[in-house]
Design a protein around this motif. Structure first.
Motif, mmCIF file in Angstrom:
data_model
loop_
_atom_site.group_PDB
_atom_site.id
_atom_site.type_symbol
_atom_site.label_atom_id
_atom_site.label_comp_id
_atom_site.label_asym_id
_atom_site.label_seq_id
_atom_site.Cartn_x
_atom_site.Cartn_y
_atom_site.Cartn_z
ATOM 1 N N UNK A 10 -88.721 -5.038 -1.972
ATOM 2 C CA UNK A 10 -88.563 -5.332 -3.396
ATOM 3 C C UNK A 10 -87.309 -6.131 -3.688
ATOM 4 N N UNK A 11 -86.205 -5.729 -3.093
ATOM 5 C CA UNK A 11 -84.946 -6.450 -3.304
ATOM 6 C C UNK A 11 -84.990 -7.844 -2.693
ATOM 7 N N UNK A 12 -85.624 -7.966 -1.550
ATOM 8 C CA UNK A 12 -85.746 -9.282 -0.910
ATOM 9 C C UNK A 12 -86.579 -10.224 -1.776
ATOM 10 N N UNK A 13 -87.655 -9.723 -2.347
ATOM 11 C CA UNK A 13 -88.480 -10.557 -3.227
ATOM 12 C C UNK A 13 -87.719 -10.966 -4.483
ATOM 13 N N UNK A 14 -86.906 -10.052 -5.025
ATOM 14 C CA UNK A 14 -86.111 -10.387 -6.204
ATOM 15 C C UNK A 14 -85.072 -11.464 -5.885
ATOM 16 N N UNK A 15 -84.470 -11.400 -4.704
ATOM 17 C CA UNK A 15 -83.498 -12.419 -4.312
ATOM 18 C C UNK A 15 -84.164 -13.776 -4.112
ATOM 19 N N UNK A 16 -85.357 -13.779 -3.543
ATOM 20 C CA UNK A 16 -86.102 -15.033 -3.380
ATOM 21 C C UNK A 16 -86.482 -15.592 -4.750
ATOM 22 N N UNK A 17 -86.871 -14.705 -5.665
ATOM 23 C CA UNK A 17 -87.203 -15.137 -7.021
ATOM 24 C C UNK A 17 -85.983 -15.732 -7.720
ATOM 25 N N UNK A 18 -84.826 -15.136 -7.532
ATOM 26 C CA UNK A 18 -83.590 -15.674 -8.122
ATOM 27 C C UNK A 18 -83.278 -17.056 -7.565
ATOM 28 N N UNK A 19 -83.453 -17.237 -6.271
ATOM 29 C CA UNK A 19 -83.217 -18.551 -5.663
ATOM 30 C C UNK A 19 -84.194 -19.587 -6.226
ATOM 31 N N UNK A 20 -85.436 -19.200 -6.407
ATOM 32 C CA UNK A 20 -86.438 -20.107 -6.972
ATOM 33 C C UNK A 20 -86.097 -20.467 -8.417
ATOM 34 N N UNK A 21 -85.640 -19.496 -9.185
ATOM 35 C CA UNK A 21 -85.243 -19.749 -10.569
ATOM 36 C C UNK A 21 -84.082 -20.733 -10.619
ATOM 37 N N UNK A 22 -83.120 -20.579 -9.723
ATOM 38 C CA UNK A 22 -81.983 -21.492 -9.688
ATOM 39 C C UNK A 22 -82.439 -22.913 -9.365
ATOM 40 N N UNK A 23 -83.366 -23.050 -8.434
ATOM 41 C CA UNK A 23 -83.880 -24.383 -8.090
ATOM 42 C C UNK A 23 -84.616 -25.020 -9.270
ATOM 43 N N UNK A 24 -85.419 -24.226 -9.978
ATOM 44 C CA UNK A 24 -86.135 -24.759 -11.140
ATOM 45 C C UNK A 24 -85.150 -25.158 -12.235
ATOM 46 N N UNK A 45 -78.885 -14.534 -13.098
ATOM 47 C CA UNK A 45 -77.872 -13.477 -13.185
ATOM 48 C C UNK A 45 -78.388 -12.226 -13.885
ATOM 49 N N UNK A 46 -79.319 -12.414 -14.818
ATOM 50 C CA UNK A 46 -79.900 -11.253 -15.498
ATOM 51 C C UNK A 46 -80.688 -10.402 -14.514
ATOM 52 N N UNK A 47 -81.505 -11.040 -13.677
ATOM 53 C CA UNK A 47 -82.275 -10.294 -12.678
ATOM 54 C C UNK A 47 -81.364 -9.617 -11.659
ATOM 55 N N UNK A 48 -80.307 -10.303 -11.263
ATOM 56 C CA UNK A 48 -79.358 -9.691 -10.327
ATOM 57 C C UNK A 48 -78.671 -8.489 -10.964
ATOM 58 N N UNK A 49 -78.350 -8.577 -12.251
ATOM 59 C CA UNK A 49 -77.757 -7.447 -12.955
ATOM 60 C C UNK A 49 -78.707 -6.266 -13.034
ATOM 61 N N UNK A 51 -81.065 -5.641 -10.847
ATOM 62 C CA UNK A 51 -81.119 -5.089 -9.489
ATOM 63 C C UNK A 51 -79.935 -4.171 -9.223
ATOM 64 N N UNK A 52 -78.749 -4.591 -9.628
ATOM 65 C CA UNK A 52 -77.549 -3.774 -9.420
ATOM 66 C C UNK A 52 -77.652 -2.473 -10.209
#
Length: 62
Positions: A10-24, A45-49, A51-52
């Motif tokens: 789950x955390x790995x997928x969220x990190x990949x999603x964050x990277x994709x959002x940054x690219x978009x 940053x919202x998704x990372x928050x 997750x934390x």
């Protein structure tokens, strides 16, 4: 490879999603749609928050 096992799927997928959002967001910003690029860029940053926060709640209940 052990690090990714400890991270969890789950955390790995969220990190990949964050990277994709940054690219978009970068794509939108660099093609001239700056307002949408900034708006989408704030999702990562919202998704990372979130997750934390979820990790803190999980560790606090143990």
């Amino acid at each position: 490879m052990n690090y990714f096992k400890n991270l969890g799927l789950g955390n790995l997928l969220m990190l990949v999603l964050c990277a994709l959002i940054i690219l978009v967001a970068e794509y939108l910003f660099l093609t001239g749609d700056t307002e949408h690029g900034l708006f989408v860029g704030l999702w990562a940053p919202t998704l990372l928050g979130v997750m934390i926060y979820l990790k803190l709640v999980e560790n606090g209940s143990k």
